[in-house]
Design a protein around this motif. Sequence first.
Motif, mmCIF file in Angstrom:
data_model
loop_
_atom_site.group_PDB
_atom_site.id
_atom_site.type_symbol
_atom_site.label_atom_id
_atom_site.label_comp_id
_atom_site.label_asym_id
_atom_site.label_seq_id
_atom_site.Cartn_x
_atom_site.Cartn_y
_atom_site.Cartn_z
ATOM 1 N N SER A 1 1.378 -6.506 -0.165
ATOM 2 C CA SER A 1 0.969 -5.327 0.613
ATOM 3 C C SER A 1 2.071 -4.882 1.561
ATOM 4 C CB SER A 1 -0.297 -5.634 1.416
ATOM 5 O OG SER A 1 -1.396 -5.810 0.561
ATOM 6 N N THR A 2 2.681 -5.843 2.206
ATOM 7 C CA THR A 2 3.769 -5.516 3.146
ATOM 8 C C THR A 2 4.907 -4.806 2.419
ATOM 9 O OG1 THR A 2 3.213 -7.388 4.553
ATOM 10 C CG2 THR A 2 5.420 -6.477 4.791
ATOM 11 N N GLN A 3 5.287 -5.325 1.265
ATOM 12 C CA GLN A 3 6.388 -4.705 0.527
ATOM 13 C C GLN A 3 6.020 -3.330 0.008
ATOM 14 O OE1 GLN A 3 7.850 -7.315 -2.516
ATOM 15 N NE2 GLN A 3 8.583 -8.830 -1.053
ATOM 16 N N ARG B 1 -4.747 2.178 -0.777
ATOM 17 C CA ARG B 1 -4.005 0.926 -0.917
ATOM 18 C C ARG B 1 -4.644 0.034 -1.976
ATOM 19 N NH1 ARG B 1 -1.815 -1.158 4.949
ATOM 20 N NH2 ARG B 1 -0.492 0.642 5.338
ATOM 21 N N PHE C 1 3.580 -1.206 1.338
ATOM 22 C CA PHE C 1 3.091 -0.214 2.305
ATOM 23 C C PHE C 1 3.809 -0.162 3.640
ATOM 24 C CE2 PHE C 1 -0.629 -1.592 -0.264
ATOM 25 C CZ PHE C 1 -0.694 -0.468 -1.051
ATOM 26 N N ASP C 2 4.458 -1.220 4.035
ATOM 27 C CA ASP C 2 5.136 -1.207 5.338
ATOM 28 C C ASP C 2 6.605 -0.878 5.142
ATOM 29 O OD1 ASP C 2 2.761 -1.884 6.445
ATOM 30 O OD2 ASP C 2 3.247 -4.003 6.720
ATOM 31 N N GLN C 3 6.952 0.322 5.484
ATOM 32 C CA GLN C 3 8.332 0.783 5.296
ATOM 33 C C GLN C 3 9.075 0.664 6.611
ATOM 34 O OE1 GLN C 3 8.935 1.717 2.112
ATOM 35 N NE2 GLN C 3 6.854 1.490 1.572
ATOM 36 N N LYS D 1 -8.731 6.001 7.992
ATOM 37 C CA LYS D 1 -8.408 4.598 7.752
ATOM 38 C C LYS D 1 -9.052 4.115 6.453
ATOM 39 C CE LYS D 1 -8.465 0.082 9.971
ATOM 40 N NZ LYS D 1 -8.817 -0.687 11.159
ATOM 41 N N ARG E 1 -7.144 5.512 3.584
ATOM 42 C CA ARG E 1 -5.883 4.788 3.443
ATOM 43 C C ARG E 1 -6.128 3.443 2.755
ATOM 44 N NH1 ARG E 1 -4.603 6.132 8.416
ATOM 45 N NH2 ARG E 1 -5.182 4.150 9.317
ATOM 46 N N ARG F 1 -0.737 -10.607 0.983
ATOM 47 C CA ARG F 1 -0.224 -10.037 2.235
ATOM 48 C C ARG F 1 1.234 -9.586 2.063
ATOM 49 N NH1 ARG F 1 -1.819 -10.272 7.527
ATOM 50 N NH2 ARG F 1 -3.438 -11.745 7.009
ATOM 51 N N GLU F 2 2.029 -10.424 1.438
ATOM 52 C CA GLU F 2 3.444 -10.077 1.224
ATOM 53 C C GLU F 2 3.586 -8.884 0.274
ATOM 54 O OE1 GLU F 2 7.424 -12.073 -0.708
ATOM 55 O OE2 GLU F 2 5.927 -13.397 0.177
#
Length: 193
Positions: free
Chosen positions: A187-189, A78, A191-193, A71, A74, A184-185
Amino acid sequence: MSLDTVVEDIREEAHARAEDIRETGETRAEEIESAAEADAEEIVAEAEAEADREIEQLREQRLSSAKLEAKQKRLEARRDVLGNVREEVEAELASLEDDTREELTRDLLDAASSEFDEDDDVSVYGRSDDRELIESILADYDGYEFAGEYDCLGGVVVESEQSRVRVNNTFDSVLEDVWEDNLREISTQLFDQ
């Protein structure tokens, strides 16, 4: 009864008692041996159970440590990616074309000028490479003058002695606000696929 008979009776009685004692001793020895074996089996079972518990606990600790390390790696990756993205955005801002740079600088100066009174003498600071651009924009403002360089990607820092106000409207400060508000947005775009 003769003496031989009495001796023989005593001898037989002694042998019988000795036999009883021996049998009782053997029975007692078997009981003790059986109890000792049961205790030994119980001790072995408890030791095995304790060893199994320790092995499981150690496995869970190592697994937990490995997960935490993964973690952390990671998160570091990031952070590195976000840092690279931020550096790329800063590089893009620093290299904006003339028309776009002028439009943004003018907008930032307009926004800052609303903080000052009309009769204030206003000092404007900016990036050294933007000096000519800022001076040409300041021709449209009464009482405003370029006061020196400010280490930034672009934009302006505006201040006035009379109103004791300082407004930082640099590309850097705007980027910082946008970055914090949208991290946050972003990061979401990314790293969150």
